[in-house]
Design an enzyme around this catalytic site. Sequence first.
Site, PDB file in Angstrom:
ATOM      1  N   LEU A 148       0.839  -1.194   0.000  1.00  0.00           N
ATOM      2  CA  LEU A 148       0.000   0.000   0.000  1.00  0.00           C
ATOM      3  C   LEU A 148       0.873   1.243   0.000  1.00  0.00           C
ATOM      4  O   LEU A 148       2.013   1.198   0.481  1.00  0.00           O
ATOM      5  CB  LEU A 148      -0.885   0.020   1.252  1.00  0.00           C
ATOM      6  CG  LEU A 148      -1.825  -1.167   1.446  1.00  0.00           C
ATOM      7  CD1 LEU A 148      -2.488  -1.091   2.808  1.00  0.00           C
ATOM      8  CD2 LEU A 148      -2.867  -1.210   0.340  1.00  0.00           C
ATOM      9  N   ASP A 149       0.336   2.354  -0.529  1.00  0.00           N
ATOM     10  CA  ASP A 149       1.030   3.630  -0.387  1.00  0.00           C
ATOM     11  C   ASP A 149       1.246   3.874   1.104  1.00  0.00           C
ATOM     12  O   ASP A 149       0.447   3.425   1.942  1.00  0.00           O
ATOM     13  CB  ASP A 149       0.188   4.776  -0.959  1.00  0.00           C
ATOM     14  CG  ASP A 149       0.077   4.749  -2.472  1.00  0.00           C
ATOM     15  OD1 ASP A 149       0.846   4.007  -3.116  1.00  0.00           O
ATOM     16  OD2 ASP A 149      -0.784   5.472  -3.007  1.00  0.00           O
ATOM     17  N   ALA A 150       2.268   4.614   1.434  1.00  0.00           N
ATOM     18  CA  ALA A 150       2.653   4.823   2.835  1.00  0.00           C
ATOM     19  C   ALA A 150       1.512   5.318   3.723  1.00  0.00           C
ATOM     20  O   ALA A 150       1.408   4.913   4.870  1.00  0.00           O
ATOM     21  CB  ALA A 150       3.829   5.786   2.920  1.00  0.00           C
ATOM     22  N   THR A 206      -1.796   4.914   3.179  1.00  0.00           N
ATOM     23  CA  THR A 206      -3.016   4.126   3.007  1.00  0.00           C
ATOM     24  C   THR A 206      -3.029   3.010   4.041  1.00  0.00           C
ATOM     25  O   THR A 206      -2.017   2.356   4.277  1.00  0.00           O
ATOM     26  CB  THR A 206      -3.066   3.529   1.584  1.00  0.00           C
ATOM     27  OG1 THR A 206      -2.984   4.590   0.640  1.00  0.00           O
ATOM     28  CG2 THR A 206      -4.341   2.741   1.356  1.00  0.00           C
TER      29      THR A 206
END
Length: 178
Positions: free
Chosen positions: A10-12, A14
């Site tokens: 996941l994006d940091a 998210t």
Amino acid sequence: GGYAALHHRLDALTSGILVLAKSKEANPSLSDQFQNHTIRKTYVALCAMPHSVCPKYRTPGASWIIDAPTGLRRYIVRKIVEFREGYIGVYRCEPITGRTHQIRVHLSSCELYIVEDPLYGMKFRSIQSITPGRMCLHAEAISLLHPVTHEPMTLTSPRPVAFERFMSKAEKMARASS
């Protein structure tokens, strides 16, 4: 000392579900499923948008697909709250491919700005006092075949409490301003 291979990251900022293989035997199946796009992923995003946003993006139950260079995504409007500067909406996002920041870029291209997104977000003064203190994008569910037994399985992660609190405050703010 155990084995772990990351397959879904996941994006940091998210939150939500990650997928890791716990054995070398599980790796090929998970790799194939992600590479062939047979895994279904569902994210939830809370977005702020101006009054000028396209009506379909603020109509509960509406859905659309964005076909962009970063890949296809299906979006579904779940809930909309109107306030003085615009709208707050809850969106279901179903990625078909997975690229860095893909949901964030797609939504912002439609004037749907994920609340507290530091890169693609938009600030509305009227909601500054109720912001949740985190980016409002969450990996809520993932459906795949078990890498060893090949049984279908769906993993879920409840929405963060901060999301629910934020929406509750937004609804109260909307009622107070009408």
